[in-house]
Design a protein around this motif. Structure first.
Motif, PDB file in Angstrom:
ATOM      1  N   LEU A  30     -14.850  80.694 -10.559  1.00 59.34           N
ATOM      2  CA  LEU A  30     -15.610  80.298  -9.373  1.00 59.34           C
ATOM      3  C   LEU A  30     -15.170  78.926  -8.860  1.00 59.34           C
ATOM      4  O   LEU A  30     -15.288  78.642  -7.660  1.00 59.34           O
ATOM      5  N   MET A  31     -14.650  78.093  -9.736  1.00 56.92           N
ATOM      6  CA  MET A  31     -14.079  76.818  -9.292  1.00 56.92           C
ATOM      7  C   MET A  31     -12.806  77.061  -8.475  1.00 56.92           C
ATOM      8  O   MET A  31     -12.543  76.357  -7.491  1.00 56.92           O
ATOM      9  N   ILE A  32     -12.028  78.054  -8.882  1.00 54.19           N
ATOM     10  CA  ILE A  32     -10.845  78.423  -8.102  1.00 54.19           C
ATOM     11  C   ILE A  32     -11.269  78.892  -6.712  1.00 54.19           C
ATOM     12  O   ILE A  32     -10.641  78.555  -5.697  1.00 54.19           O
ATOM     13  N   ALA A  33     -12.352  79.672  -6.652  1.00 56.80           N
ATOM     14  CA  ALA A  33     -12.865  80.124  -5.355  1.00 56.80           C
ATOM     15  C   ALA A  33     -13.256  78.941  -4.479  1.00 56.80           C
ATOM     16  O   ALA A  33     -13.002  78.936  -3.261  1.00 56.80           O
ATOM     17  N   ALA A  34     -13.866  77.924  -5.066  1.00 50.07           N
ATOM     18  CA  ALA A  34     -14.238  76.735  -4.301  1.00 50.07           C
ATOM     19  C   ALA A  34     -12.999  76.026  -3.750  1.00 50.07           C
ATOM     20  O   ALA A  34     -13.017  75.480  -2.636  1.00 50.07           O
ATOM     21  N   ALA A  35     -11.917  76.035  -4.516  1.00 51.48           N
ATOM     22  CA  ALA A  35     -10.675  75.431  -4.032  1.00 51.48           C
ATOM     23  C   ALA A  35     -10.138  76.181  -2.809  1.00 51.48           C
ATOM     24  O   ALA A  35      -9.641  75.574  -1.851  1.00 51.48           O
ATOM     25  N   PHE A  36     -10.252  77.492  -2.820  1.00 52.11           N
ATOM     26  CA  PHE A  36      -9.836  78.265  -1.658  1.00 52.11           C
ATOM     27  C   PHE A  36     -10.730  77.984  -0.454  1.00 52.11           C
ATOM     28  O   PHE A  36     -10.274  78.010   0.695  1.00 52.11           O
ATOM     29  N   ALA A  37     -12.006  77.733  -0.694  1.00 50.97           N
ATOM     30  CA  ALA A  37     -12.908  77.363   0.404  1.00 50.97           C
ATOM     31  C   ALA A  37     -12.456  76.046   1.039  1.00 50.97           C
ATOM     32  O   ALA A  37     -12.579  75.853   2.263  1.00 50.97           O
ATOM     33  N   ALA A  38     -11.943  75.136   0.217  1.00 47.18           N
ATOM     34  CA  ALA A  38     -11.437  73.869   0.744  1.00 47.18           C
ATOM     35  C   ALA A  38     -10.208  74.081   1.626  1.00 47.18           C
ATOM     36  O   ALA A  38     -10.059  73.438   2.679  1.00 47.18           O
ATOM     37  N   THR A  39      -9.323  75.001   1.240  1.00 46.03           N
ATOM     38  CA  THR A  39      -8.146  75.290   2.076  1.00 46.03           C
ATOM     39  C   THR A  39      -8.569  75.945   3.392  1.00 46.03           C
ATOM     40  O   THR A  39      -7.949  75.707   4.440  1.00 46.03           O
ATOM     41  N   SER A  40      -9.618  76.749   3.350  1.00 41.51           N
ATOM     42  CA  SER A  40     -10.145  77.360   4.568  1.00 41.51           C
ATOM     43  C   SER A  40     -10.640  76.290   5.534  1.00 41.51           C
ATOM     44  O   SER A  40     -10.378  76.358   6.747  1.00 41.51           O
TER      45      SER A  40
END
Length: 423
Positions: free
Chosen positions: A172-182
């Protein structure tokens, strides 16, 4: 470089940036399914709670998404993309770092508040830059890159095996990183959008949106074809999102005996197919112009796929392929057709209204499926317990196909050619 060439280049650059932003958004949404089993094992969550993590994403949008569509029409796609991407990032962080179920659910709630309006803004952005020329193809490209985010989330148990080995939180931390790229991609789109805004206004795009003030009773004047399309949207997406994004990986593990990585990989092929097929179907619809028959065919494939999966011992490849085609074809047709059934300055509102109903359906379907599984004792020790859930999804998908037929038969040639009378 001529102005025309420059304009087309800018349009495609915006399309790619919006698509990149959508990639991160889709990844975050689908990040719950791969960790569902870990959440049960390590945090003691029930199927109802796991279903709620995705259902609560949809619940606020039963009301807020219509407001979001109006805001997109009012403030513009670029501004709303930035604002909602920021909200999504905050929700993803809270989900990843929340210490208990309540905080994780609050994170998903926050993410849902931003994500659906974000998605409306991306579609409006593409429509703003492309108009009627290659619109279905451009939307198909945008959605296909977004689907890569869902594919990546499903493949994450394989790609980020070391993260999953550490428990539920690192994925889920990886998912948060993708949210940052978005969020970063949304910022870049906003920066580019500021320069050509005056040129687009001169072409009449911005002016068309500003000509009429919004009145709630305008929604009552949407044509009958639009309402059939809305019903199809609700039923079709309720099945696709509740099954594929929440329960399919567990279903593959417990009913078909796949391990987590293989189940996630099998589920991911739905989106991998969509990456390539959605732009192709969009291009085909732009050229042929017969939207309603394509939509009905795509809707028909979903109940067939579920029947193959639940009632036969055929390889999961068959049902996955059928769902993949359906998932590629229906969105490639649905959103461009919506833009042709309503006035340009009501496109955001029309999508918002569709997604109000859609999110009610998705939220209800997640809760119903989780309740059916818990009531029947579905699990690895009782694979038959998933049968009520599959029956529920099957009935909803058949009803969706019926709505697609009604759209085709009632609207007639106008809906087929995508030139039905605008509201």
């Amino acid at each position: 470089m001529t102005d025309k060439t420059s304009g087309r280049a800018t349009a495609w650059l915006v399309c790619l940036l919006v698509a990149a932003a959508l990639y991160g958004n889709y990844y975050v949404y689908d990040s719950v399914g791969p960790v569902a089993d870990l959440l049960q094992q390590q945090r003691g969550f029930s199927d109802t709670q796991v279903g709620l993590l995705n259902a609560i994403y949809s619940l606020p949008n039963i009301v807020l998404i219509l407001v979001g569509g109006v805001l997109v029409d009012r403030f513009g796609a670029a501004r709303m993309t930035i604002w909602t991407a920021a909200i999504c990032l905050a929700g993803a962080l809270l989900t990843a770092f929340g210490p208990d179920f309540t905080s994780m659910a609050a994170g998903r709630l926050l993410f849902g508040i931003g994500a659906e309006t974000f998605s409306i803004a991306t579609l409006v952005a593409v429509a703003d830059y492309f108009g009627s020329r290659d619109l279905a193809f451009a939307i198909g490209v945008t959605l296909s890159v977004g689907r890569l985010g869902s594919y990546s989330a499903d493949m994450s148990p394989t790609w980020f095996a070391s993260a999953y080995a550490q428990g539920w939180q690192p994925p889920l931390m990886i998912a948060a990183a993708f949210a940052a790229t978005s969020f970063a991609a949304a910022l870049a789109y906003r920066w580019i959008d500021r320069a050509p805004a005056r040129a687009r206004a001169a072409q009449g795009i911005a002016a068309a949106k500003a000509n009429e003030g919004f009145a709630w009773h305008d929604m009552l004047h949407f044509g009958k074809a639009y309402w059939y399309l809305l019903a199809l949207c609700v039923l079709w997406y309720s099945v696709i999102m509740a099954f594929r994004s929440t329960f399919s990986i567990k279903y593959f593990q417990h009913v078909h005996g796949l391990d987590l990585a293989t189940a996630g990989e099998m589920n991911s092929y739905v989106f991998l197919a969509a990456v390539f097929a959605t732009p192709a179907f969009g291009w085909l619809c732009d050229r042929v112009g017969r939207f309603a028959p394509f939509l009905a065919f795509g809707a028909l494939l979903l109940p067939i796929a579920l029947a193959v999966m639940a009632l036969t011992h055929w390889s999961l490849w068959w049902s996955t392929a059928l769902i993949g085609v359906s998932f590629s074809l229906v969105p490639a047709v649905m959103w461009p057709l919506t833009s042709k059934l309503v006035k340009p300055n009501r496109f955001g509102t029309a999508i918002g209204l569709m997604w109000v109903a859609q999110n009610a359906g998705i939220g209800g379907a997640n809760l119903m499926a989780g309740w059916l599984n818990d009531r029947a004792g579905a699990g690895a020790q009782n694979p038959a317990g998933y049968e009520p859930m599959m029956l529920f999804f099957g009935l909803c998908s058949v009803a969706g196909f019926a709505c697609a037929l009604l759209l085709w038969l009632t609207a007639g040639r106008g809906a087929q050619e995508g030139v039905a009378a605008k509201a």
